[in-house]
Design an enzyme around this catalytic site. Structure first.
Site, PDB file in Angstrom:
ATOM      1  N   ALA A  84      43.077 -51.454  15.496  1.00  0.00           N
ATOM      2  CA  ALA A  84      42.517 -52.392  16.467  1.00  0.00           C
ATOM      3  C   ALA A  84      41.239 -51.807  17.053  1.00  0.00           C
ATOM      4  O   ALA A  84      41.021 -50.596  17.016  1.00  0.00           O
ATOM      5  CB  ALA A  84      43.534 -52.668  17.578  1.00  0.00           C
ATOM      6  N   ASP A  85      40.419 -52.698  17.578  1.00  0.00           N
ATOM      7  CA  ASP A  85      39.225 -52.271  18.294  1.00  0.00           C
ATOM      8  C   ASP A  85      38.996 -53.241  19.445  1.00  0.00           C
ATOM      9  O   ASP A  85      39.054 -54.458  19.250  1.00  0.00           O
ATOM     10  CB  ASP A  85      37.998 -52.248  17.386  1.00  0.00           C
ATOM     11  CG  ASP A  85      36.812 -51.625  18.101  1.00  0.00           C
ATOM     12  OD1 ASP A  85      36.876 -50.418  18.395  1.00  0.00           O
ATOM     13  OD2 ASP A  85      35.850 -52.350  18.399  1.00  0.00           O
ATOM     14  N   THR A  86      38.768 -52.702  20.629  1.00  0.00           N
ATOM     15  CA  THR A  86      38.581 -53.527  21.816  1.00  0.00           C
ATOM     16  C   THR A  86      37.137 -53.434  22.293  1.00  0.00           C
ATOM     17  O   THR A  86      36.580 -52.346  22.395  1.00  0.00           O
ATOM     18  CB  THR A  86      39.544 -53.089  22.937  1.00  0.00           C
ATOM     19  OG1 THR A  86      40.886 -53.213  22.455  1.00  0.00           O
ATOM     20  CG2 THR A  86      39.381 -53.948  24.181  1.00  0.00           C
TER      21      THR A  86
END
EC number: 3.6.1.9
Length: 190
Positions: free
Chosen positions: A67-69
């Site tokens: 994931a990447d926020t």
């Protein structure tokens, strides 16, 4: 049963995922700074995919989650502040405004590739200089997109959110649902 490999060094993602499943943490070696798209959502998904594919080669029989926020204000990406001055500037920009927190995710399990993004709107209250200085002094802004962590002292900065709270922390609940749909069993806690 396949192992679940989290392609992240984020303690927040590890904490969320390990509440539901037994996991192995193995950060990827992807240089996120080299991946840029015009659309922040596409950037987050592309980074998550790069992280997942990086580990899928090393763990081909397991389930990989990445994931990447990204935090955006009026379409502009606010990354992780490099120092307290940059964190202060970000918090002043966010003060009294609504911004978006976008988490792109990618799950690879065998020949299945599931990708997507979750968007949560976060409205900050009007922040006084004293409150900003206090928050900066907590050091919590370090290594956080947008310069704050909603799950800690940063909660005081937030007026309200629309959407998934866990997305703002770093891993949307939809990822947990997708893992269950892939056949992974929730861990027993009692």
């Amino acid at each position: 049963m396949k192992k679940i490999i989290l392609a992240s060094s984020s303690p927040r993602r590890r904490e969320i995922l390990s509440r539901f499943f037994d996991i192995i943490v193995h950060p990827s070696n992807v240089n996120e700074d080299k991946i840029k798209e015009k659309d922040p959502t596409e950037t987050a998904i592309k980074i998550a995919k790069a992280k997942a594919f990086d580990l899928a080669v090393k763990f081909p029989t397991d389930t990989i989650i990445a994931a990447d926020t990204i935090v955006t204000l009026n379409g502009k990406i606010l990354g992780k502040p490099k120092d307290s001055e940059e964190a202060r500037k970000m918090l002043k920009q966010l003060s009294g405004k609504t911004h978006e927190v976008v988490t792109g995710y990618c799950i690879i399990s065998g020949d299945k590739i599931i990708e997507g993004a979750e968007i949560t709107k976060v409205k900050f209250r009007e922040l006084s200089d004293d409150l900003i200085e206090w928050y900066i002094s907590t050091q919590e802004w370090r290594d956080k997109a947008g310069g704050y962590g909603i799950q800690g002292f940063g909660a005081i900065l937030v007026e309200h959110i629309e959407g998934d709270y866990y997305n703002v922390v770093g891993l949307p609940i939809i990822v947990i649902i997708k893992l269950i749909e892939l056949g992974h069993k929730l861990k027993r806690i009692f």
